[in-house]
Design a protein around this motif. Structure first.
Motif, short mmCIF file in Angstrom:
data_model
loop_
_atom_site.label_atom_id
_atom_site.label_comp_id
_atom_site.label_asym_id
_atom_site.label_seq_id
_atom_site.Cartn_x
_atom_site.Cartn_y
_atom_site.Cartn_z
N SER A 131 1.01 -1.00 -0.06
CA SER A 131 -0.03 -0.06 0.24
C SER A 131 1.03 1.11 0.08
N ASN A 132 0.37 2.18 -0.69
CA ASN A 132 1.16 3.42 -0.65
C ASN A 132 1.13 4.42 0.61
N ASN A 133 0.46 3.76 1.44
CA ASN A 133 0.20 4.51 2.89
C ASN A 133 1.41 3.83 3.77
N GLN A 134 2.24 2.78 3.36
CA GLN A 134 3.10 2.36 4.13
C GLN A 134 4.32 3.26 4.09
N LEU A 135 4.93 3.58 5.14
CA LEU A 135 5.99 4.50 5.11
C LEU A 135 7.39 3.50 5.60
N LEU A 136 8.23 3.80 4.68
CA LEU A 136 9.57 3.33 5.06
C LEU A 136 10.79 4.22 5.33
N ARG A 137 11.21 3.93 6.37
CA ARG A 137 12.46 5.09 6.88
C ARG A 137 13.93 4.44 6.65
N PHE A 138 14.53 4.96 5.86
CA PHE A 138 16.12 4.41 5.35
C PHE A 138 16.82 5.36 5.77
N THR A 139 18.14 4.92 6.13
CA THR A 139 19.42 5.82 6.15
C THR A 139 20.31 5.18 5.35
N THR A 140 21.07 6.18 4.61
CA THR A 140 22.31 5.87 3.89
C THR A 140 23.60 6.22 4.44
N ALA A 141 24.46 5.54 4.33
CA ALA A 141 25.88 5.64 4.93
C ALA A 141 26.92 5.01 4.16
N GLY A 142 28.09 5.49 4.19
CA GLY A 142 29.21 5.12 3.63
C GLY A 142 30.47 6.13 3.68
N SER A 143 31.54 5.79 3.18
CA SER A 143 32.75 6.75 3.28
C SER A 143 32.67 7.85 2.49
N VAL A 144 33.74 8.86 2.83
CA VAL A 144 33.43 9.90 1.93
C VAL A 144 33.74 9.59 0.51
N ASP A 145 33.02 10.66 -0.21
CA ASP A 145 33.04 10.33 -1.46
C ASP A 145 32.59 9.00 -2.23
N ASP A 146 31.80 8.29 -1.41
CA ASP A 146 31.28 7.03 -2.00
C ASP A 146 29.89 7.31 -2.78
N GLY A 147 29.58 8.55 -2.95
CA GLY A 147 28.53 8.69 -3.80
C GLY A 147 27.14 8.89 -2.99
N LYS A 148 26.82 9.08 -1.78
CA LYS A 148 25.59 9.03 -0.99
C LYS A 148 24.67 10.12 -1.67
N SER A 149 25.12 11.22 -1.55
CA SER A 149 24.22 12.22 -1.90
C SER A 149 23.90 12.22 -3.62
N THR A 150 24.80 11.73 -4.14
CA THR A 150 24.24 11.78 -5.67
C THR A 150 23.42 10.56 -5.88
N LEU A 151 23.43 9.55 -5.03
CA LEU A 151 22.78 8.33 -5.08
C LEU A 151 21.06 8.98 -4.91
N ILE A 152 21.15 9.64 -3.63
CA ILE A 152 19.87 10.13 -3.48
C ILE A 152 19.00 10.99 -4.32
N GLY A 153 20.05 12.02 -4.89
CA GLY A 153 19.54 12.69 -5.89
C GLY A 153 19.22 12.01 -7.21
N ARG A 154 19.85 10.95 -7.53
CA ARG A 154 19.53 10.26 -8.69
C ARG A 154 18.11 9.63 -8.23
#
Length: 418
Positions: free
Chosen positions: A4-27
């Motif tokens: 159901s689109n009413n379900q809420l999933l909370r997730f965190t992103t983590a990794g080392s410097v310059d692994d591309g976390k912000s780019t991944l979320i942007g994508r």
């Protein structure tokens, strides 16, 4: 399984410097069409000023002005988006080792953790640290994204090497559900859309994985726990005899007529009424904010806990926690702090550092008693008065504490009760 689109999933992103976390979320936001036009326009302008030919995807998560100017992510950035199948809250945590403490904040309520690994570098110390914290926080799902696959020519062998590296140490963790996805956040491979470069990969994209993960409630529905935040005594004639105890249900279910005990005093009574806002209700459950009245006039104050008479937590003055030290200044045993547990606030001290965890080997160091920033250790805490405790694995709300420096009022540590 129907989602159901009413379900809420909370997730965190983590990794080392310059692994591309912000780019991944942007994508993820860009390709799933979760970007507002004004956001896209703003990021496009900033990208052009920086000399980029296209859109710098990382800027969709770098919301602070100084982050954009310096080109780094320096805090936990929360982002929200929705697909036809599910709603999401993302906590993007910094990769710098000095900001590992931020992951404890970002991951504390997460249903899943997305761990990024640079395909060129493989598993490194930060990978192990973040994965260990995810395990410590009882996050049920890990999604390991091997990023920058375009820089290793989308090599299946390299991907399999990293999977083996990760499994060698993750087998010691308590997280059982692990997914591995080869991606290129910059180019979009296997983020939202299936990649043509990884025909050897038979799994789903990151978005598909996030949309189909099973979300199990992390609320304990068995053990009824209600920490009193304030006592309500209206000063008007109509409610002159009203004495209500207000707070949020941490776990379990409360019903009118239930036999309850008030801790730490141990006095018992029955629930006379339950109010949710201005409405009287017959039952209340986590995480409702309510006020409770009791049939007997007994002494109840802020920090007390109302529980079922036949199901009570441990009342302890001395207990062990797995502690993540968050402060720049080191801690030493027997230093005085304030401990906050639900609505209860007590003076406390770290009586002993039982052992510290070596993140690289998971060995336990019983000799080093000094806690430095980002250290994870099992410690013994002693408080001035008893606290009503559950283990963190049984109850996140009543199984966690924070330590506050009495002089600076800074939060210096977060702990999970063993």
């Amino acid at each position: 399984m129907e989602i159901s689109n009413n379900q809420l999933l909370r997730f965190t992103t983590a990794g080392s410097v310059d692994d591309g976390k912000s780019t991944l979320i942007g994508r993820l936001l860009y390709d799933s069409k979760s970007i507002f036009e004004d956001q896209l326009e703003s990021v496009s302008v900033t990208s052009a000023k920086k000399g980029y030919e296209g859109v710098d995807l990382a800027l969709f998560t770098d919301g602070l002005k100084d982050e954009r100017e310096q080109g780094i992510t320096i805090d936990v950035a929360y982002r929200y988006f929705t697909t036809p199948k599910r709603k999401f809250i993302i906590a993007d945590t910094p990769g710098h080792i000095q900001y590992t403490r931020n992951m404890v904040t970002g991951a504390s309520t997460a249903n899943a953790a997305v761990i990024l690994i640079d395909a060129r570098h493989g598993v490194i110390e930060q990978t192990k640290r973040h994965s260990f914290i995810a395990s410590l926080l009882n996050i049920p799902h890990l999604i390991v994204c091997v990023n920058k696959m375009d820089l290793v020519e989308f090599s299946e062998d390299r991907f399999n090497e990293i999977v083996i590296q990760f499994e060698e140490f993750s087998s010691k963790l308590l997280v059982k559900d692990v997914h591995y996805i080869p991606i290129s956040a910059l180019l979009g491979d296997n983020v939202v859309n299936k990649s043509e470069h990884t025909s050897w990969y038979g799994g789903g994209t990151l978005l598909h994985t996030l949309e189909t993960l099973h979300i199990s409630s992390d609320i304990n529905k068995i053990d009824a726990r209600f920490a009193v935040q304030t006592v309500l005594r209206p000063q008007n004639d109509e409610f002159r005899d009203y004495r209500g105890y207000a707070g949020r249900v941490a776990s379990g279910i409360y019903r009118t007529g239930d036999e309850v005990a008030v801790l730490p005093s141990g006095f018992t009574s029955k629930i006379k009424s339950i109010n949710a806002g201005e409405q009287e209700v017959e039952e209340a459950y986590a995480p409702m904010s309510i006020s409770i009245t009791l049939e007997d006039d007994i002494d109840v104050s802020r920090g007390d806990m109302i529980v079922k008479k036949k199901n009570q937590p441990e009342a302890e003055q001395e207990f062990d926690v797995m502690l993540c030290w968050l402060n720049n200044d080191a801690a030493k045993p027997r230093t005085k702090y304030t401990v906050m547990h639900t609505s209860n606030e007590q003076r406390a001290m770290i009586k002993d550092v039982v052992y510290k965890i070596d993140i690289n080997t998971y060995d336990r160091d019983t000799e080093d008693k000094i806690l430095a920033m980002n250290d994870i250790a099992r410690v013994t805490i002693r408080t001035t008065h008893r606290l009503m405790l559950d283990s963190y694995r049984d109850n996140r709300n009543t199984g966690s504490v924070i330590l506050i420096d009495e002089n600076t009022n800074e939060t210096v540590a977060a702990g999970m009760i063993v």
